[in-house]
Write an enzyme that holds these catalytic residues in place. Structure first.
Site, short mmCIF file in Angstrom:
data_model
loop_
_atom_site.label_atom_id
_atom_site.label_comp_id
_atom_site.label_asym_id
_atom_site.label_seq_id
_atom_site.Cartn_x
_atom_site.Cartn_y
_atom_site.Cartn_z
N THR A 49 -52.02 25.19 53.61
CA THR A 49 -50.97 26.16 53.90
C THR A 49 -49.59 25.64 53.52
OG1 THR A 49 -50.93 25.39 56.20
CG2 THR A 49 -52.25 27.36 55.71
N ASP A 52 -54.23 27.30 46.34
CA ASP A 52 -53.11 27.45 47.26
C ASP A 52 -51.87 27.92 46.51
OD1 ASP A 52 -54.84 26.27 49.15
OD2 ASP A 52 -54.08 24.26 48.68
#
Length: 306
Positions: free
Chosen positions: A32, A257
């Site tokens: 994240t 990501d």
């Protein structure tokens, strides 16, 4: 106050990479955070917040300092006495990576320990992003606190994006992961799954099956599939967007990501889903041509705008 910020929730770890004999390079990364890094590079006008929990050791202080040097805050994330960050090492075979982790007592596992602070960190955010790894590091009670805080942010206008990012070793069982991820999808506006993960977790036979299943739960779905086309499902319609082929990738760490970060930055800027996916593929292609999970901001911006 107008919601303008971007917040990403999860665990940023110490990253050991680039081994040369006995020497390693240390950085900071995690799924994240990698996404927020790309989002922040591509949306520099939006305040960026990494929502987690941190220790009070020198490595945690360095981590928070690294964020600040790059324009990323930590909101009201707790700093916990005696805690420390998790650690992982990347080993490469060609460009393909393998990971070894030391994270069982990481501070980030306490990111929902102060529900009031967590909700405060998510206030006035245009976008809130989290992943299945965020869920996996929390116990069941903490997951419920997290999802409640995200639901509150969504109810006050935040767009919520979620990548299921299934990592079997982090979960007690496949069934536990399925239940938690379905609960997370219920508070999401955009889902960014990876097909092989969904194949493992829900036995989907094709990316189309993943898109159809998730399209019943979430309004906007983007199914990533490595070098294969991404599949976008929205408003009952589906379209594919070709990936960018990289002949000689250096390191595939963080590619998915960074795709997420590129896609979300483009959507926040008003680009249509297909154009957002094209830009995201370019960002991912740039990332696999550098070592480690974090490409320089200039590299990401050049790819996004090319």
């Amino acid at each position: 106050m107008t919601a303008n910020g971007i917040a990403s929730i999860g665990e940023c770890m110490l990253e050991l990479s680039g081994q040369a004999g006995p020497n390693w390079r240390m950085g900071f990364a995690g799924d994240t955070f990698n996404t927020l890094w790309a989002l922040h590079a591509l949306s520099p006008e939006r305040p960026a917040t990494y929502v987690s929990a941190f220790g009070d050791d020198p490595f945690s202080r360095d981590q928070i300092g690294f964020f600040a040097q790059n324009g990323i805050g930590i909101g009201n994330s707790p700093v916990i006495a005696g805690a420390r960050p998790g650690l992982y090492a990347i080993t490469l075979t060609g460009a393909e990576r393998a990971f070894t982790y030391w994270r069982s007592d990481a501070a980030a596992r306490q990111l929902a320990s102060d529900p009031v602070a967590l909700e405060k960190s998510l206030e006035n955010q245009a976008l809130v992003y989290f992943s299945g790894i965020t869920l996996a590091i929390l116990d069941n009670a903490a997951r419920k606190i997290l999802l409640a805080a995200i639901a509150t942010a969504r109810s006050t206008g935040s767009l919520v994006a979620f990548d299921p990012n299934y990592r079997p070793r982090l979960w007690q069982s496949r069934e536990t992961a399925q239940a938690a991820i379905l609960e997370a999808l219920a508070v999401a506006d955009i889902a960014l799954p990876t097909f092989p993960d969904e194949q493992m977790l829900f036995a989907d036979e094709t990316p189309q099956a993943t898109a159809e299943r998730l399209g019943k739960l979430v309004g906007e779905v983007v199914v990533k599939n490595g070098e294969q086309p991404a599949l976008i499902a929205m408003n009952g319609e589906a379209q594919t967007v070709e990936a960018v082929h990289v002949a000689t990738p250096v390191d595939t760490t963080g590619a998915g990501d960074s795709f997420n970060g590129g896609y979300l930055a483009a959507r926040l800027a008003g680009h249509a889903p297909a154009d957002a996916a094209r830009r995201a593929h370019k960002v991912a292609a740039a990332v696999v041509q550098v070592r480690g999970a974090l490409a320089p901001f200039e590299t990401l911006r050049a790819a996004f705008d090319s």
